[in-house]
Motif scaffolding. Structure first.
Motif, PDB file in Angstrom:
ATOM      1  N   LEU A   9       0.839  -1.202   0.000  1.00  0.00           N
ATOM      2  CA  LEU A   9       0.000   0.000   0.000  1.00  0.00           C
ATOM      3  C   LEU A   9       0.873   1.252   0.000  1.00  0.00           C
ATOM      4  CD1 LEU A   9      -3.053   0.301   0.059  1.00  0.00           C
ATOM      5  CD2 LEU A   9      -2.943   0.480   2.532  1.00  0.00           C
ATOM      6  N   SER A  10       0.617   2.175  -0.937  1.00  0.00           N
ATOM      7  CA  SER A  10       1.475   3.355  -1.001  1.00  0.00           C
ATOM      8  C   SER A  10       0.704   4.673  -0.960  1.00  0.00           C
ATOM      9  CB  SER A  10       2.336   3.322  -2.277  1.00  0.00           C
ATOM     10  OG  SER A  10       1.512   3.372  -3.426  1.00  0.00           O
ATOM     11  N   GLU A  11      -0.382   4.800  -1.719  1.00  0.00           N
ATOM     12  CA  GLU A  11      -0.978   6.131  -1.886  1.00  0.00           C
ATOM     13  C   GLU A  11      -2.495   6.101  -1.746  1.00  0.00           C
ATOM     14  OE1 GLU A  11       0.244   9.430  -4.957  1.00  0.00           O
ATOM     15  OE2 GLU A  11      -1.311   8.187  -5.881  1.00  0.00           O
ATOM     16  N   ILE A  12      -3.012   7.157  -1.103  1.00  0.00           N
ATOM     17  CA  ILE A  12      -4.455   7.403  -1.057  1.00  0.00           C
ATOM     18  C   ILE A  12      -4.743   8.584  -1.973  1.00  0.00           C
ATOM     19  CG2 ILE A  12      -6.417   8.039   0.395  1.00  0.00           C
ATOM     20  CD1 ILE A  12      -4.714   7.018   2.813  1.00  0.00           C
ATOM     21  N   THR A  13      -5.690   8.417  -2.898  1.00  0.00           N
ATOM     22  CA  THR A  13      -6.105   9.522  -3.770  1.00  0.00           C
ATOM     23  C   THR A  13      -7.504   9.959  -3.359  1.00  0.00           C
ATOM     24  OG1 THR A  13      -4.802   8.633  -5.603  1.00  0.00           O
ATOM     25  CG2 THR A  13      -6.486  10.260  -6.146  1.00  0.00           C
ATOM     26  N   LEU A  14      -7.631  11.242  -3.016  1.00  0.00           N
ATOM     27  CA  LEU A  14      -8.920  11.784  -2.573  1.00  0.00           C
ATOM     28  C   LEU A  14      -9.695  12.336  -3.766  1.00  0.00           C
ATOM     29  CD1 LEU A  14      -7.839  13.810   0.588  1.00  0.00           C
ATOM     30  CD2 LEU A  14      -9.051  11.636   0.528  1.00  0.00           C
ATOM     31  N   ALA A  15     -10.950  11.881  -3.915  1.00  0.00           N
ATOM     32  CA  ALA A  15     -11.813  12.413  -4.972  1.00  0.00           C
ATOM     33  C   ALA A  15     -12.166  13.865  -4.666  1.00  0.00           C
ATOM     34  CB  ALA A  15     -13.084  11.572  -5.083  1.00  0.00           C
ATOM     35  N   GLU A  16     -12.367  14.615  -5.697  1.00  0.00           N
ATOM     36  CA  GLU A  16     -12.737  16.031  -5.567  1.00  0.00           C
ATOM     37  C   GLU A  16     -13.801  16.350  -6.609  1.00  0.00           C
ATOM     38  OE1 GLU A  16     -12.491  19.274  -3.329  1.00  0.00           O
ATOM     39  OE2 GLU A  16     -10.970  17.755  -3.069  1.00  0.00           O
ATOM     40  N   PRO A  17     -15.011  16.775  -6.193  1.00  0.00           N
ATOM     41  CA  PRO A  17     -15.448  17.008  -4.821  1.00  0.00           C
ATOM     42  C   PRO A  17     -15.910  15.720  -4.152  1.00  0.00           C
ATOM     43  CG  PRO A  17     -17.201  17.611  -6.325  1.00  0.00           C
ATOM     44  CD  PRO A  17     -16.038  17.169  -7.185  1.00  0.00           C
ATOM     45  N   ARG A  18     -16.097  15.820  -2.838  1.00  0.00           N
ATOM     46  CA  ARG A  18     -16.605  14.705  -2.029  1.00  0.00           C
ATOM     47  C   ARG A  18     -17.291  15.325  -0.822  1.00  0.00           C
ATOM     48  NH1 ARG A  18     -11.471  15.610  -1.076  1.00  0.00           N
ATOM     49  NH2 ARG A  18     -10.966  16.215   1.064  1.00  0.00           N
ATOM     50  N   GLY A  19     -18.058  14.511  -0.120  1.00  0.00           N
ATOM     51  CA  GLY A  19     -18.627  14.952   1.152  1.00  0.00           C
ATOM     52  C   GLY A  19     -19.755  15.961   1.017  1.00  0.00           C
ATOM     53  N   PHE A  20     -19.929  16.747   2.084  1.00  0.00           N
ATOM     54  CA  PHE A  20     -21.094  17.619   2.230  1.00  0.00           C
ATOM     55  C   PHE A  20     -21.381  18.469   0.990  1.00  0.00           C
ATOM     56  CE2 PHE A  20     -21.452  18.272   7.149  1.00  0.00           C
ATOM     57  CZ  PHE A  20     -21.851  16.955   7.278  1.00  0.00           C
ATOM     58  N   CYS A  21     -22.659  18.572   0.660  1.00  0.00           N
ATOM     59  CA  CYS A  21     -23.129  19.482  -0.395  1.00  0.00           C
ATOM     60  C   CYS A  21     -23.858  20.647   0.275  1.00  0.00           C
ATOM     61  CB  CYS A  21     -24.070  18.751  -1.344  1.00  0.00           C
ATOM     62  SG  CYS A  21     -25.581  18.155  -0.514  1.00  0.00           S
ATOM     63  N   ALA A  22     -24.287  21.610  -0.514  1.00  0.00           N
ATOM     64  CA  ALA A  22     -24.932  22.813   0.038  1.00  0.00           C
ATOM     65  C   ALA A  22     -26.242  22.490   0.753  1.00  0.00           C
ATOM     66  CB  ALA A  22     -25.179  23.820  -1.085  1.00  0.00           C
ATOM     67  N   GLY A  23     -27.007  21.527   0.218  1.00  0.00           N
ATOM     68  CA  GLY A  23     -28.280  21.167   0.837  1.00  0.00           C
ATOM     69  C   GLY A  23     -28.101  20.520   2.194  1.00  0.00           C
ATOM     70  N   VAL A  24     -27.074  19.681   2.318  1.00  0.00           N
ATOM     71  CA  VAL A  24     -26.772  19.024   3.595  1.00  0.00           C
ATOM     72  C   VAL A  24     -26.250  20.042   4.604  1.00  0.00           C
ATOM     73  CG1 VAL A  24     -25.166  17.405   4.715  1.00  0.00           C
ATOM     74  CG2 VAL A  24     -26.436  16.712   2.667  1.00  0.00           C
ATOM     75  N   ASP A  25     -25.318  20.896   4.175  1.00  0.00           N
ATOM     76  CA  ASP A  25     -24.807  21.966   5.046  1.00  0.00           C
ATOM     77  C   ASP A  25     -25.959  22.777   5.631  1.00  0.00           C
ATOM     78  OD1 ASP A  25     -22.045  21.931   5.346  1.00  0.00           O
ATOM     79  OD2 ASP A  25     -21.691  22.817   3.383  1.00  0.00           O
ATOM     80  N   ARG A  26     -26.881  23.167   4.754  1.00  0.00           N
ATOM     81  CA  ARG A  26     -28.023  23.999   5.165  1.00  0.00           C
ATOM     82  C   ARG A  26     -28.909  23.256   6.162  1.00  0.00           C
ATOM     83  NH1 ARG A  26     -33.317  24.296   3.225  1.00  0.00           N
ATOM     84  NH2 ARG A  26     -34.341  26.339   3.434  1.00  0.00           N
TER      85      ARG A  26
END
Length: 320
Positions: A9-26
């Motif tokens: 195991l060497s590398e983690i690649t983070l997807a962009e975007p990911r996680g919270f959206c504006a509707g969830v934040d609100r």
């Protein structure tokens, strides 16, 4: 017990975007502001968003999650979840005199408004979505009748609208973009005059996260999706990576990661559904590091800047 080291195991690649959206934040901010302004308890109909961590965090702050309005005491403050509710639930809540704040995602509200508008013009509807999902129940519950649910292409052949001159199609906002497109094409083939929304109903965040997984999957040996089992958009991310030929797993927390998944793997792709907070992503990163990953790389992707306004009565500039 120390996690076993997986040497490849060497590398983690983070997807962009990911996680919270504006509707969830609100939606989360609506509950938190209501708690600050009115004090605990604040009642929330259904999970505010489909994420175990978020729901438990709000419970600790004084939110009480209910499914039936009978469980809300007279005079209480009630928040509708981000998924939206039926007309019957809205009417009953008003009739009972609750103080109501609606955390329905504005992109779901857009679908509700379209349904109400076209229904007045005599339209029937075909809705593409998952039976039993609260968003589907909320949208179908905007009308007493005249909305036919289809979950797959086979359902399209079975649907029997009363008329086809005025027929419109709407879609659950968190579906697989590709699956929804395939079902919509089947609807068009069977009902060539069907009216489609000016802008697709699948929300920008769902689209962006799925597009990011399409870019991520070919670059990695395994994809981990952070999301709760009840989260439709998170499930679709895991399914999409799998369809693209990359082994994928969905986890509600870092504790669910299994060392065996990473054996013989070098590159890990990591994303999160629109209701999964970044704190969980960071915990998953640390856990994968314990399995042997040495570096974290962020993929290039769309930067989301959209913000939705809070309801009147909860904005910072609103007098108490």
């Amino acid at each position: 017990m120390t996690a076993p080291v997986v040497s490849t195991l060497s590398e983690i690649t983070l997807a962009e975007p990911r996680g919270f959206c504006a509707g969830v934040d609100r939606a989360i901010e609506i509950v938190e502001r209501a708690l600050q302004k009115f004090g605990a308890p604040i009642y929330v109909r259904h999970e505010i968003v489909h994420n175990t961590y978020v729901v438990n965090d709000l419970k600790q702050k004084g939110a009480i999650f209910i499914e039936e309005l009978d469980d809300v005491p007279p005079g209480a403050t009630l928040v509708f979840s981000a998924h939206g509710v039926s007309r019957a639930v809205q009417d009953e809540a008003r009739a009972r005199g609750f103080s109501i704040f609606d955390a329905t995602c504005p992109l779901v509200t857009k679908v509700h408004v379209e349904v109400a508008k076209l229904a007045k013009e005599g339209y029937e509807f075909i809705m593409i979505g998952h039976k039993g999902h609260p968003e589907v129940e909320g949208t179908m519950g905007q009308l007493d009748s005249g909305i036919h649910l289809v979950e797959d292409v086979a359902d399209v052949a079975r649907v029997q609208p009363l008329q086809t001159d005025k027929l419109a199609v709407v879609t659950q906002t968190t579906l697989s973009v590709d699956d929804a497109a395939e079902i919509a094409e089947a609807v068009r083939q069977r009902f060539p005059k069907v009216r489609e929304p000016k802008q697709q109903d699948i929300c920008y965040a769902t689209q962006n996260r799925q597009d990011a997984v399409k870019v991520l999957s070919p670059q990695v040996d395994i994809v981990i999706v952070v999301g709760s089992p009840t989260s439709s958009n998170s499930n679709r991310l895991r399914e999409l990576a799998q369809k693209l030929g990359t082994e994928s797993h969905m986890v509600d927390s870092a504790d669910e990661l299994q060392a065996a998944w990473f054996e013989g793997k070098s590159r890990v792709g990591l994303t999160a559904g629109a209701s999964a907070p970044e704190v969980l992503v960071n915990q998953v990163i640390e856990r994968i590091r314990a399995f042997g990953a040495v570096s974290v790389r962020k993929m290039n992707g769309i930067e989301e800047t959209l913000k939705f306004p809070l309801p009147k009565g909860l904005r910072l500039d609103t007098p108490t």
